[in-house]
Design a protein around this motif. Sequence first.
Motif: not given
Length: 303
Positions: A132-140
């Motif tokens: 995942y990208s950093l943004g995707m990890k934050q959304r997770l």
Amino acid sequence: MNIVETHDLCKQYGNALRVAHLDLDVPERCIYGFLGPNGAGKSTTLKMLLGLVRPTEGSIQVLGKRVESANRLAILRQVGSLIESPSYYGHLTGEENLRIVQTLRNVPEKNIREVLQIVRLDGQRGKKVAHYSLGMKQRLGLAAALLGFPRLLILDEPTNGLDPAGIQEMRELICSLPGQFGMTVVVSSHLLSEIDQMANVVGIIREGELVFQDTLEALHGRSRHHLALRTTNNAVARNLLAQRDIRCTEEEGYLILPILSDEIAAHLTRFLAENRLGVVRLEERQKSLEDIFLELTGKAASL
């Protein structure tokens, strides 16, 4: 009704008082922006609200109940949080990570699909989180906080490290939660611009002390227009203005006046000239939100 209330909340580490006599009032179904420079005590305060740090003094009330050891877990079942960076298992998929949280929190399995749609990760549910990208990890991390559809959501610097597109996406998600799900969101940040675009109630903390708490509209109200006047002798000019019932203050070599009509301003400059005072400069000013923030938190504070 206030979803969160603290009274005289303090946290001391050694001789350092990191949070000092804090009285927070977070109204229901608002986005409460908790703002302050790095190291001001924001994360410590949020950890105390979640029971991760024990207060030195004071009391905390969440969802209308005083938080104590006997009822802390019952209250926290209605609270979601994302403190600092999200935790995850990189070798598992996004959906598998959420399934672990779903099992631990004992919430319906269907919630996994719903929160993945809310944070726009439903198309990436089968991808390993390590990719995942950093943004995707934050959304997770946000999805995990939303899994029980809490009444109160606490987010600590949720846009940290994101690129502009990721920041905008996270901001849109947060702004949608009160209206769509009736949630109250407490979001901390050291970035004034972020809070300005998300919150409708703001608390500003400086060195552990609450220096402002009110609506965002009230904070903007502090940026009223005014006139700045500089003359060849400000002390004499101030006395002359008092004769005309015009109150002013002095700031960095300028007399600060309320906004005047063009006609009154013209009469004023003529009146000063008639009294042998030269008008060096007369300009209209308005404090920016950043100026107000710096005044409240101290100009030497790091942003």
